[in-house]
Scaffold this motif. Structure first.
Motif, PDB file in Angstrom:
ATOM      1  N   ALA A   1      45.620  48.583  35.078  1.00  0.00           N
ATOM      2  CA  ALA A   1      44.258  48.880  35.531  1.00  0.00           C
ATOM      3  C   ALA A   1      43.238  48.140  34.680  1.00  0.00           C
ATOM      4  CB  ALA A   1      44.011  50.388  35.473  1.00  0.00           C
ATOM      5  N   GLU A   2      43.448  48.099  33.386  1.00  0.00           N
ATOM      6  CA  GLU A   2      42.516  47.403  32.507  1.00  0.00           C
ATOM      7  C   GLU A   2      42.570  45.898  32.724  1.00  0.00           C
ATOM      8  OE1 GLU A   2      42.480  50.728  28.895  1.00  0.00           O
ATOM      9  OE2 GLU A   2      43.461  48.783  28.584  1.00  0.00           O
ATOM     10  N   ALA A   3      43.753  45.344  32.983  1.00  0.00           N
ATOM     11  CA  ALA A   3      43.870  43.907  33.230  1.00  0.00           C
ATOM     12  C   ALA A   3      43.177  43.514  34.532  1.00  0.00           C
ATOM     13  CB  ALA A   3      45.342  43.498  33.265  1.00  0.00           C
ATOM     14  N   LEU A   4      43.323  44.324  35.570  1.00  0.00           N
ATOM     15  CA  LEU A   4      42.642  44.050  36.834  1.00  0.00           C
ATOM     16  C   LEU A   4      41.131  44.145  36.660  1.00  0.00           C
ATOM     17  CD1 LEU A   4      45.006  46.071  39.194  1.00  0.00           C
ATOM     18  CD2 LEU A   4      44.681  43.585  39.246  1.00  0.00           C
ATOM     19  N   HIS A   5      40.695  45.135  35.915  1.00  0.00           N
ATOM     20  CA  HIS A   5      39.255  45.304  35.687  1.00  0.00           C
ATOM     21  C   HIS A   5      38.685  44.143  34.883  1.00  0.00           C
ATOM     22  CE1 HIS A   5      35.604  47.117  33.797  1.00  0.00           C
ATOM     23  NE2 HIS A   5      35.448  47.555  35.024  1.00  0.00           N
ATOM     24  N   ALA A   6      39.459  43.635  33.941  1.00  0.00           N
ATOM     25  CA  ALA A   6      38.979  42.502  33.149  1.00  0.00           C
ATOM     26  C   ALA A   6      38.749  41.269  34.015  1.00  0.00           C
ATOM     27  CB  ALA A   6      39.972  42.187  32.031  1.00  0.00           C
ATOM     28  N   LEU A   7      39.575  41.093  35.038  1.00  0.00           N
ATOM     29  CA  LEU A   7      39.429  39.940  35.929  1.00  0.00           C
ATOM     30  C   LEU A   7      38.376  40.170  37.010  1.00  0.00           C
ATOM     31  CD1 LEU A   7      43.164  38.891  36.446  1.00  0.00           C
ATOM     32  CD2 LEU A   7      41.455  37.809  34.965  1.00  0.00           C
ATOM     33  N   GLU A   8      38.203  41.424  37.434  1.00  0.00           N
ATOM     34  CA  GLU A   8      37.250  41.751  38.504  1.00  0.00           C
ATOM     35  C   GLU A   8      36.425  42.968  38.100  1.00  0.00           C
ATOM     36  OE1 GLU A   8      36.216  40.418  41.092  1.00  0.00           O
ATOM     37  OE2 GLU A   8      37.691  38.972  41.827  1.00  0.00           O
ATOM     38  N   PRO A   9      35.550  42.822  37.095  1.00  0.00           N
ATOM     39  CA  PRO A   9      34.826  43.996  36.579  1.00  0.00           C
ATOM     40  C   PRO A   9      33.862  44.628  37.568  1.00  0.00           C
ATOM     41  CG  PRO A   9      33.997  41.969  35.596  1.00  0.00           C
ATOM     42  CD  PRO A   9      35.233  41.596  36.353  1.00  0.00           C
ATOM     43  N   GLU A  10      33.450  43.889  38.584  1.00  0.00           N
ATOM     44  CA  GLU A  10      32.506  44.462  39.552  1.00  0.00           C
ATOM     45  C   GLU A  10      33.190  45.202  40.688  1.00  0.00           C
ATOM     46  OE1 GLU A  10      29.880  41.449  40.941  1.00  0.00           O
ATOM     47  OE2 GLU A  10      28.793  41.294  39.043  1.00  0.00           O
TER      48      GLU A  10
ATOM     49  N   LEU B   1      43.862  41.600  45.221  1.00  0.00           N
ATOM     50  CA  LEU B   1      45.146  40.909  45.318  1.00  0.00           C
ATOM     51  C   LEU B   1      45.091  39.542  44.651  1.00  0.00           C
ATOM     52  CD1 LEU B   1      46.231  41.806  48.967  1.00  0.00           C
ATOM     53  CD2 LEU B   1      46.953  42.868  46.828  1.00  0.00           C
ATOM     54  N   ALA B   2      43.952  38.878  44.741  1.00  0.00           N
ATOM     55  CA  ALA B   2      43.813  37.583  44.058  1.00  0.00           C
ATOM     56  C   ALA B   2      43.922  37.765  42.546  1.00  0.00           C
ATOM     57  CB  ALA B   2      42.480  36.941  44.432  1.00  0.00           C
ATOM     58  N   ALA B   3      43.341  38.828  42.020  1.00  0.00           N
ATOM     59  CA  ALA B   3      43.480  39.116  40.596  1.00  0.00           C
ATOM     60  C   ALA B   3      44.929  39.411  40.241  1.00  0.00           C
ATOM     61  CB  ALA B   3      42.585  40.300  40.217  1.00  0.00           C
ATOM     62  N   ALA B   4      45.625  40.144  41.126  1.00  0.00           N
ATOM     63  CA  ALA B   4      47.032  40.448  40.884  1.00  0.00           C
ATOM     64  C   ALA B   4      47.880  39.182  40.855  1.00  0.00           C
ATOM     65  CB  ALA B   4      47.553  41.411  41.963  1.00  0.00           C
ATOM     66  N   ARG B   5      47.537  38.197  41.675  1.00  0.00           N
ATOM     67  CA  ARG B   5      48.297  36.940  41.651  1.00  0.00           C
ATOM     68  C   ARG B   5      48.162  36.249  40.303  1.00  0.00           C
ATOM     69  NH1 ARG B   5      46.691  36.982  47.093  1.00  0.00           N
ATOM     70  NH2 ARG B   5      44.823  35.705  46.786  1.00  0.00           N
ATOM     71  N   ARG B   6      46.998  36.315  39.710  1.00  0.00           N
ATOM     72  CA  ARG B   6      46.846  35.730  38.377  1.00  0.00           C
ATOM     73  C   ARG B   6      47.707  36.480  37.360  1.00  0.00           C
ATOM     74  NH1 ARG B   6      41.068  34.644  36.027  1.00  0.00           N
ATOM     75  NH2 ARG B   6      42.518  33.931  34.407  1.00  0.00           N
ATOM     76  N   LEU B   7      47.738  37.790  37.473  1.00  0.00           N
ATOM     77  CA  LEU B   7      48.519  38.585  36.521  1.00  0.00           C
ATOM     78  C   LEU B   7      50.018  38.394  36.709  1.00  0.00           C
ATOM     79  CD1 LEU B   7      46.440  41.882  36.600  1.00  0.00           C
ATOM     80  CD2 LEU B   7      46.410  40.100  34.849  1.00  0.00           C
ATOM     81  N   ALA B   8      50.437  38.109  37.927  1.00  0.00           N
ATOM     82  CA  ALA B   8      51.861  37.877  38.182  1.00  0.00           C
ATOM     83  C   ALA B   8      52.327  36.514  37.691  1.00  0.00           C
ATOM     84  CB  ALA B   8      52.145  38.010  39.683  1.00  0.00           C
ATOM     85  N   ASP B   9      51.411  35.617  37.450  1.00  0.00           N
ATOM     86  CA  ASP B   9      51.738  34.248  37.043  1.00  0.00           C
ATOM     87  C   ASP B   9      52.008  34.211  35.533  1.00  0.00           C
ATOM     88  OD1 ASP B   9      51.947  31.565  36.514  1.00  0.00           O
ATOM     89  OD2 ASP B   9      50.017  31.017  37.421  1.00  0.00           O
TER      90      ASP B   9
END
Length: 349
Positions: free
Chosen positions: A114-123, A14-22
């Motif tokens: 999915a790729e954008a979330l993975h780029a921010l949180e690859p682990e 969800l923290a990664a999603a907040r960055r993408l929503a900004d």
């Protein structure tokens, strides 16, 4: 991939999603640019989908529901669909709730989120070209009923299967006159994602006579026409345009038809499921839920106006989400959007 608690994994997503929503974050800007090429949605529709419908937070009770209803597994596998781009986040969240070992196959047509979330949180999860579950693993799959049937036959025995297939949304309007804001809300729920998802309303059921239903249909046609200027539809292929024209002509033959920009609103005393191309069918009856009953197994969500239909809907379609008008496309992050399948999954034998 390090071990972690399910809650921590979902909160990181969800923290990664907040960055993408900004829209001011570089990752958020890059996602929007990519979505223009993968979704076939207009730029305003993409922006509204990101800002209004992408899950970026969850209440304590929602998180408890999501985590408590998702059984653990050695590994989780997530097969994503490309109909509604924001749906990728919830699918991945369910996988993370189940396991620290999550394998995701993004939609080949629209892998952007999915790729954008993975780029921010690859682990957090692995992106895979193919999924290879083993006995005991959980497999969350999204797609058409035909795709899921074929997949079920191919998966190995012992896998816990969580299928989420085709469905639709409906709106129920009681005898009290809707307000202009109600029509605006129904229209917004319809045009988001160009009506492609299982939460998109396709039918509006009016408790009353033909005159009352015609007022509803006329107002909805006007609203959809106006929204087309603010949220224009995305491009369509020649094949899609031809199919929409055939559906339009069939609806004009069978029902009263009101043009609504590129879509339309049909009106009749019987139930009809129009194509997912910014089209609505308005049906009327003294008991509107009676029209809906034969199709309850396909129902994922119901938007309501006026009188509460909660008790009746609980008997008719206990799996369906009940939402306020204008909120059908942003359900709580408390588990799968589609509640028709058992949260525990189906053990394949």
């Amino acid at each position: 991939m390090p071990e972690s608690e399910p809650r921590a994994r979902v909160e990181r997503l969800l923290a990664a999603a907040r960055r993408l929503a900004d829209p001011h974050d570089a990752a958020g800007r890059a996602l929007r640019k990519r979505l223009l090429t993968t979704t076939r949605l207009s730029e305003p529709n993409i922006e509204l989908g990101v800002s209004r419908c992408l899950e970026t937070t969850a209440t304590e009770s929602e998180l408890e529901s999501l985590l408590g209803s998702t059984p653990p597994a050695p590994s989780a596998h997530v097969l994503l669909s490309g109909n509604v781009f924001v749906a990728a986040l919830r699918g991945i969240a369910l996988g993370l709730a189940a396991s620290a070992q999550v394998h995701v196959r993004a939609s080949r047509r629209d892998p952007a989120l999915a790729e954008a979330l993975h780029a921010l949180e690859p682990e957090l999860f692995r992106l895979e070209s193919e999924l290879s579950p083993r006995a005991g693993d959980r497999y969350f799959a999204y797609g058409s009923d035909e795709t899921l049937l074929e997949l079920r036959q191919k998966l190995p025995r012992g896998v816990w299967f969580h299928p989420h297939g085709s469905g639709f949304g409906a709106v129920v309007v009681d005898a009290s006159p809707p307000e202009p804001s109600d029509f605006a809300a129904i229209g917004l729920d319809t045009v988001l994602f160009d009506q492609r998802g299982c939460l998109s309303p396709r039918v509006v059921l009016v408790a009353g006579n033909e005159s009352a239903a015609r007022r509803v249909a006329t107002s909805l046609a006007s609203e959809l026409t106006a929204l087309e200027r603010a949220l224009p539809p995305g491009p369509r292929s020649a094949e899609e345009a031809a199919a929409e024209r055939r559906a339009h002509d069939a609806a004009a033959y069978a029902f009263e038809l009101l043009e609504a920009g590129r879509g339309w609103v049909s009106l009749g005393a019987t139930f009809q499921l129009p194509p997912a191309s910014r089209c609505l069918h308005v049906a009327f009856a003294p008991d509107p839920l009676a029209l809906l009953a034969p199709f309850a197994a396909q129902l994922t969500t119901v938007g309501t106006h006026g009188k509460s239909y909660t008790a009746e809907l609980a008997r008719l379609a206990p799996h369906a989400r009940v939402a306020a008008l204008g909120s059908m496309q942003r359900p709580a992050l408390d588990g799968p959007v589609d509640r028709r399948a058992s949260p525990s999954g189906e053990l394949l034998r």
